[in-house]
Scaffold this motif. Structure first.
Motif, PDB file in Angstrom:
ATOM      1  N   LEU A  36     -10.262   0.855   2.314  1.00 29.87           N
ATOM      2  CA  LEU A  36     -11.214   1.949   2.465  1.00 29.87           C
ATOM      3  C   LEU A  36     -12.330   1.497   3.390  1.00 29.87           C
ATOM      4  CD1 LEU A  36     -12.276   4.760   1.548  1.00 29.87           C
ATOM      5  CD2 LEU A  36     -13.491   3.536  -0.282  1.00 29.87           C
TER       6      LEU A  36
ATOM      7  N   LEU B 165     -11.643   9.387  -4.736  1.00 34.69           N
ATOM      8  CA  LEU B 165     -10.830   9.565  -3.544  1.00 34.69           C
ATOM      9  C   LEU B 165      -9.645  10.482  -3.809  1.00 34.69           C
ATOM     10  CD1 LEU B 165     -10.789   5.802  -2.528  1.00 34.69           C
ATOM     11  CD2 LEU B 165     -12.254   7.609  -1.585  1.00 34.69           C
TER      12      LEU B 165
ATOM     13  N   GLY C 234     -19.281   3.416  -6.053  1.00 33.95           N
ATOM     14  CA  GLY C 234     -17.839   3.584  -5.923  1.00 33.95           C
ATOM     15  C   GLY C 234     -17.493   4.902  -5.261  1.00 33.95           C
ATOM     16  N   ALA C 235     -16.275   5.390  -5.514  1.00 31.04           N
ATOM     17  CA  ALA C 235     -15.830   6.615  -4.852  1.00 31.04           C
ATOM     18  C   ALA C 235     -14.740   7.317  -5.643  1.00 31.04           C
ATOM     19  CB  ALA C 235     -15.299   6.272  -3.458  1.00 31.04           C
TER      20      ALA C 235
ATOM     21  N   GLU D  82     -24.752   3.659  -2.147  1.00 33.48           N
ATOM     22  CA  GLU D  82     -23.525   4.454  -2.187  1.00 33.48           C
ATOM     23  C   GLU D  82     -22.324   3.575  -2.520  1.00 33.48           C
ATOM     24  OE1 GLU D  82     -24.595   8.032   0.959  1.00 33.48           O
ATOM     25  OE2 GLU D  82     -23.922   6.096   1.733  1.00 33.48           O
ATOM     26  N   ARG D  83     -22.267   2.395  -1.958  1.00 32.32           N
ATOM     27  CA  ARG D  83     -21.163   1.475  -2.272  1.00 32.32           C
ATOM     28  C   ARG D  83     -21.177   1.094  -3.739  1.00 32.32           C
ATOM     29  NH1 ARG D  83     -20.900  -2.726   2.869  1.00 32.32           N
ATOM     30  NH2 ARG D  83     -20.913  -1.105   4.452  1.00 32.32           N
TER      31      ARG D  83
ATOM     32  N   ASP E  76     -10.600   7.391  -9.219  1.00 39.45           N
ATOM     33  CA  ASP E  76     -11.944   6.807  -9.319  1.00 39.45           C
ATOM     34  C   ASP E  76     -11.858   5.308  -9.087  1.00 39.45           C
ATOM     35  OD1 ASP E  76     -14.585   6.247  -9.861  1.00 39.45           O
ATOM     36  OD2 ASP E  76     -14.473   6.769 -11.991  1.00 39.45           O
TER      37      ASP E  76
ATOM     38  N   TRP F  47     -12.354  -2.986  -4.788  1.00 37.93           N
ATOM     39  CA  TRP F  47     -12.747  -1.926  -5.713  1.00 37.93           C
ATOM     40  C   TRP F  47     -11.578  -1.660  -6.646  1.00 37.93           C
ATOM     41  CZ3 TRP F  47     -15.772   2.559  -2.932  1.00 37.93           C
ATOM     42  CH2 TRP F  47     -16.949   2.049  -2.397  1.00 37.93           C
TER      43      TRP F  47
ATOM     44  N   ARG G 294      -8.218  13.295  -8.057  1.00 38.83           N
ATOM     45  CA  ARG G 294      -9.008  12.209  -7.477  1.00 38.83           C
ATOM     46  C   ARG G 294      -8.766  10.921  -8.262  1.00 38.83           C
ATOM     47  NH1 ARG G 294      -9.575  16.195  -4.529  1.00 38.83           N
ATOM     48  NH2 ARG G 294     -11.483  16.750  -3.459  1.00 38.83           N
TER      49      ARG G 294
ATOM     50  N   VAL H 240     -15.854   1.434   4.439  1.00 40.06           N
ATOM     51  CA  VAL H 240     -17.141   1.717   3.799  1.00 40.06           C
ATOM     52  C   VAL H 240     -18.315   1.484   4.751  1.00 40.06           C
ATOM     53  CG1 VAL H 240     -16.287   1.287   1.464  1.00 40.06           C
ATOM     54  CG2 VAL H 240     -17.247  -0.608   2.788  1.00 40.06           C
TER      55      VAL H 240
ATOM     56  N   GLU I 200     -14.172   1.775  -8.465  1.00 35.99           N
ATOM     57  CA  GLU I 200     -15.489   1.179  -8.653  1.00 35.99           C
ATOM     58  C   GLU I 200     -15.492  -0.238  -8.105  1.00 35.99           C
ATOM     59  OE1 GLU I 200     -18.005   2.866  -9.962  1.00 35.99           O
ATOM     60  OE2 GLU I 200     -16.768   4.633 -10.385  1.00 35.99           O
TER      61      GLU I 200
ATOM     62  N   LEU J 132     -21.371   3.779   4.485  1.00 35.34           N
ATOM     63  CA  LEU J 132     -22.016   3.900   3.177  1.00 35.34           C
ATOM     64  C   LEU J 132     -23.186   2.936   3.049  1.00 35.34           C
ATOM     65  CD1 LEU J 132     -18.895   4.095   0.824  1.00 35.34           C
ATOM     66  CD2 LEU J 132     -20.189   5.983   1.849  1.00 35.34           C
TER      67      LEU J 132
END
Length: 89
Positions: free
Chosen positions: A40, A56, A53-54, A49-50, A70, A81, A68, A42, A72, A45
């Protein structure tokens, strides 16, 4: 698969270079779940924001298309992550 041959998250399956890392970009490895092994980007970010997490888009998630995954940040490891589960969208 070698480090430089990991698919970049968000590239199309028919993209000319779905494994091409961009110079000057920062990537994290997605570990576990439906996006396992992908990288990913980043770069854009912020640190805050990092840290969050995200969520996706992951067609292979438990919720099917539109679901999505998740991910982290792994504590103590800025380059990985971990998957923490799937969520509906």
């Amino acid at each position: 698969m070698t480090e430089n041959m990991r698919r970049i998250y968000g590239t199309d399956h028919d993209a000319l270079a779905p494994y091409a890392l961009q110079p000057g970009h920062t990537y994290v490895e997605l570990v576990g779940g439906p996006l396992d092994g992908q990288l990913l980007d980043v770069t854009a970010l912020t640190a805050d924001e990092r840290a969050g997490g995200a969520l996706l888009v992951a067609p292979g998630s438990a919720y099917g298309p539109g679901g999505r995954a998740d991910y982290e940040p792994r504590p103590g490891c800025a380059t990985r992550w971990d998957w923490s589960g799937d969520v509906p969208w």
